[in-house]
Design a protein around this motif. Structure first.
Motif, mmCIF file in Angstrom:
data_model
loop_
_atom_site.group_PDB
_atom_site.id
_atom_site.type_symbol
_atom_site.label_atom_id
_atom_site.label_comp_id
_atom_site.label_asym_id
_atom_site.label_seq_id
_atom_site.Cartn_x
_atom_site.Cartn_y
_atom_site.Cartn_z
ATOM 1 N N PRO A 76 -32.469 -20.775 -15.011
ATOM 2 C CA PRO A 76 -31.083 -20.293 -15.001
ATOM 3 C C PRO A 76 -30.847 -19.363 -13.825
ATOM 4 C CG PRO A 76 -32.363 -19.192 -16.707
ATOM 5 C CD PRO A 76 -33.232 -20.289 -16.173
ATOM 6 N N PRO A 78 -30.321 -16.134 -11.751
ATOM 7 C CA PRO A 78 -30.836 -14.785 -12.001
ATOM 8 C C PRO A 78 -29.735 -13.878 -12.537
ATOM 9 C CG PRO A 78 -31.527 -15.577 -9.842
ATOM 10 C CD PRO A 78 -30.520 -16.550 -10.351
ATOM 11 N N PRO A 79 -30.045 -13.025 -13.493
ATOM 12 C CA PRO A 79 -29.019 -12.140 -14.051
ATOM 13 C C PRO A 79 -28.562 -11.102 -13.032
ATOM 14 C CG PRO A 79 -31.181 -11.548 -14.888
ATOM 15 C CD PRO A 79 -31.360 -12.824 -14.120
ATOM 16 N N VAL A 80 -27.271 -10.818 -13.047
ATOM 17 C CA VAL A 80 -26.741 -9.798 -12.147
ATOM 18 C C VAL A 80 -27.276 -8.423 -12.544
ATOM 19 C CG1 VAL A 80 -24.640 -8.699 -11.305
ATOM 20 C CG2 VAL A 80 -24.678 -11.174 -11.691
ATOM 21 N N ASP A 81 -27.257 -8.152 -13.821
ATOM 22 C CA ASP A 81 -27.816 -6.903 -14.339
ATOM 23 C C ASP A 81 -29.290 -7.152 -14.674
ATOM 24 O OD1 ASP A 81 -28.204 -4.389 -15.351
ATOM 25 O OD2 ASP A 81 -27.248 -4.799 -17.295
ATOM 26 N N LYS A 82 -30.179 -6.694 -13.811
ATOM 27 C CA LYS A 82 -31.606 -6.975 -13.977
ATOM 28 C C LYS A 82 -32.128 -6.341 -15.266
ATOM 29 C CE LYS A 82 -31.240 -8.776 -9.913
ATOM 30 N NZ LYS A 82 -30.957 -10.212 -9.809
ATOM 31 N N PRO A 83 -32.758 -7.120 -16.139
ATOM 32 C CA PRO A 83 -33.160 -6.583 -17.439
ATOM 33 C C PRO A 83 -34.340 -5.625 -17.393
ATOM 34 C CG PRO A 83 -33.848 -8.875 -17.222
ATOM 35 C CD PRO A 83 -32.998 -8.576 -16.035
ATOM 36 N N THR A 100 -35.627 -10.662 -21.842
ATOM 37 C CA THR A 100 -34.575 -11.633 -21.534
ATOM 38 C C THR A 100 -34.504 -12.670 -22.643
ATOM 39 O OG1 THR A 100 -33.792 -13.284 -19.934
ATOM 40 C CG2 THR A 100 -36.170 -13.081 -20.201
ATOM 41 N N LYS A 101 -33.323 -13.240 -22.810
ATOM 42 C CA LYS A 101 -33.146 -14.351 -23.750
ATOM 43 C C LYS A 101 -33.208 -15.697 -23.035
ATOM 44 C CE LYS A 101 -30.363 -11.696 -27.063
ATOM 45 N NZ LYS A 101 -29.056 -11.595 -27.765
ATOM 46 N N ASP A 102 -33.286 -15.665 -21.712
ATOM 47 C CA ASP A 102 -33.393 -16.906 -20.941
ATOM 48 C C ASP A 102 -34.692 -17.620 -21.306
ATOM 49 O OD1 ASP A 102 -31.036 -16.326 -19.665
ATOM 50 O OD2 ASP A 102 -31.988 -15.592 -17.822
ATOM 51 N N ASP A 284 -36.612 -11.557 -9.417
ATOM 52 C CA ASP A 284 -35.184 -11.723 -9.662
ATOM 53 C C ASP A 284 -34.730 -11.034 -10.937
ATOM 54 O OD1 ASP A 284 -34.937 -13.188 -7.378
ATOM 55 O OD2 ASP A 284 -34.871 -15.146 -8.356
ATOM 56 N N TYR A 285 -35.677 -10.650 -11.787
ATOM 57 C CA TYR A 285 -35.362 -10.000 -13.063
ATOM 58 C C TYR A 285 -35.696 -8.504 -13.055
ATOM 59 C CZ TYR A 285 -34.371 -14.483 -15.314
ATOM 60 O OH TYR A 285 -33.799 -15.681 -15.669
#
Length: 289
Positions: A76, A78-83, A100-102, A284-285
């Protein structure tokens, strides 16, 4: 008495009109033919030929089958808000997964002893992201091997100079190992490591302190390590979870009981795909604040 020449004149008049009409028609037909000849035919759409030396992109599934694999689902975005948020202050944070839930896991490759050219070809084909934790003593004989892998977007991180058991060295010994590897990697690859993989997974509070002094914000552990055909799991149920970090090594036939680096990595991808996961890029996370 009717003048026969008058009849002849009427005849000739009609003849002239007919001939004249035929001439006009001929001229019109000739003009249409000329116009049609001058008008270009409807062009068929042209398909641009590949430039000299340029090949058309191969079918994605064919590229994966080349390595004995079925195409893996892409990761998916990469999240904008890095977890996973790491701090630039205080002891380096130790973690083995990312919140992450990814449906995504992260592949890390350690050491750098094996330098199989076929593996570079495989990575160039598949574009699977990895994080490389490189040991100076293992890579200094051929720093260049890892540059094509880095050019694909794979990050290079710290794994010490000599691969020692860090807790046995004390603060200064650990600092020398971590900072010395960092300096060599910066010189060769132009990027500053922000993550450390402690050799053998051994660390203590002094490791966290030494890592911080060397600019390291995170100490990266793992939940499963790739052997040859399957993982060795921390989870007794042998399951993967979203955000898990996986460990593998740059190894050759001697360590892999006759198999190659590419074969081992293909087994790794099969195990991940079989469990319904894709592979993301660890960095990326993560954000460092």
């Amino acid at each position: 008495m009717r003048c026969k020449f008058c009849d002849m004149g009427d005849y000739w008049g009609r003849s002239v009109r007919v001939v004249a009409g035929a001439g006009v028609l001929a001229l019109l037909l000739a003009g249409c033919q000329k116009s049609a000849a001058e008008k270009p035919a409807k062009e068929k759409p042209q398909v641009a030929a590949p430039a000299v030396g340029q090949q058309q992109a191969p079918d994605a599934s064919a590229v994966w089958r080349k390595w004995g694999l079925e195409p893996m689902a892409p990761a998916p975005a990469p999240p904008v808000d890095k977890p996973l948020k790491l701090s630039k202050k205080g002891p380096a944070k130790v973690f083995q997964n990312v919140p992450t839930k990814d449906k995504v896991v992260f592949v890390t490759l350690d050491d750098g002893q094996e330098k199989d050219p076929k593996f570079v070809e495989m990575m160039n084909d598949l574009k699977v992201p990895v994080t490389m934790f490189l040991t100076k003593d293992d890579v200094q004989d051929d720093y260049g091997y890892f540059k094509p892998l880095q050019a694909l977007g794979n990050r290079i991180q710290d794994h010490t100079i000599t691969h020692p058991v860090l807790p046995g060295l004390g603060l200064e010994g650990q600092r020398q190992e971590i900072c010395g590897d960092r300096d060599a990697l910066v010189q060769q690859y132009g990027t500053v490591p922000t993550l450390l993989r402690p050799p053998f997974g051994r660390w203590n509070s002094l490791t966290q302190e030494a890592a911080r002094e060397c600019g390291i914000s995170g100490i990266v552990m793992w939940v499963a390590s790739m052997q040859i055909h399957d993982f060795q799991y921390d989870d007794p149920n042998k399951e993967l979870h979203p955000g898990d970090i996986l460990l593998a090594h740059f190894r050759g036939r001697e360590q892999l009981k006759g198999e190659t680096m590419t074969q081992m990595f293909a087994h790794l991808l099969k195990q991940i795909e079989k469990r319904g996961f894709s592979v993301g890029r660890l960095e990326d996370y993560i954000s460092v604040q």
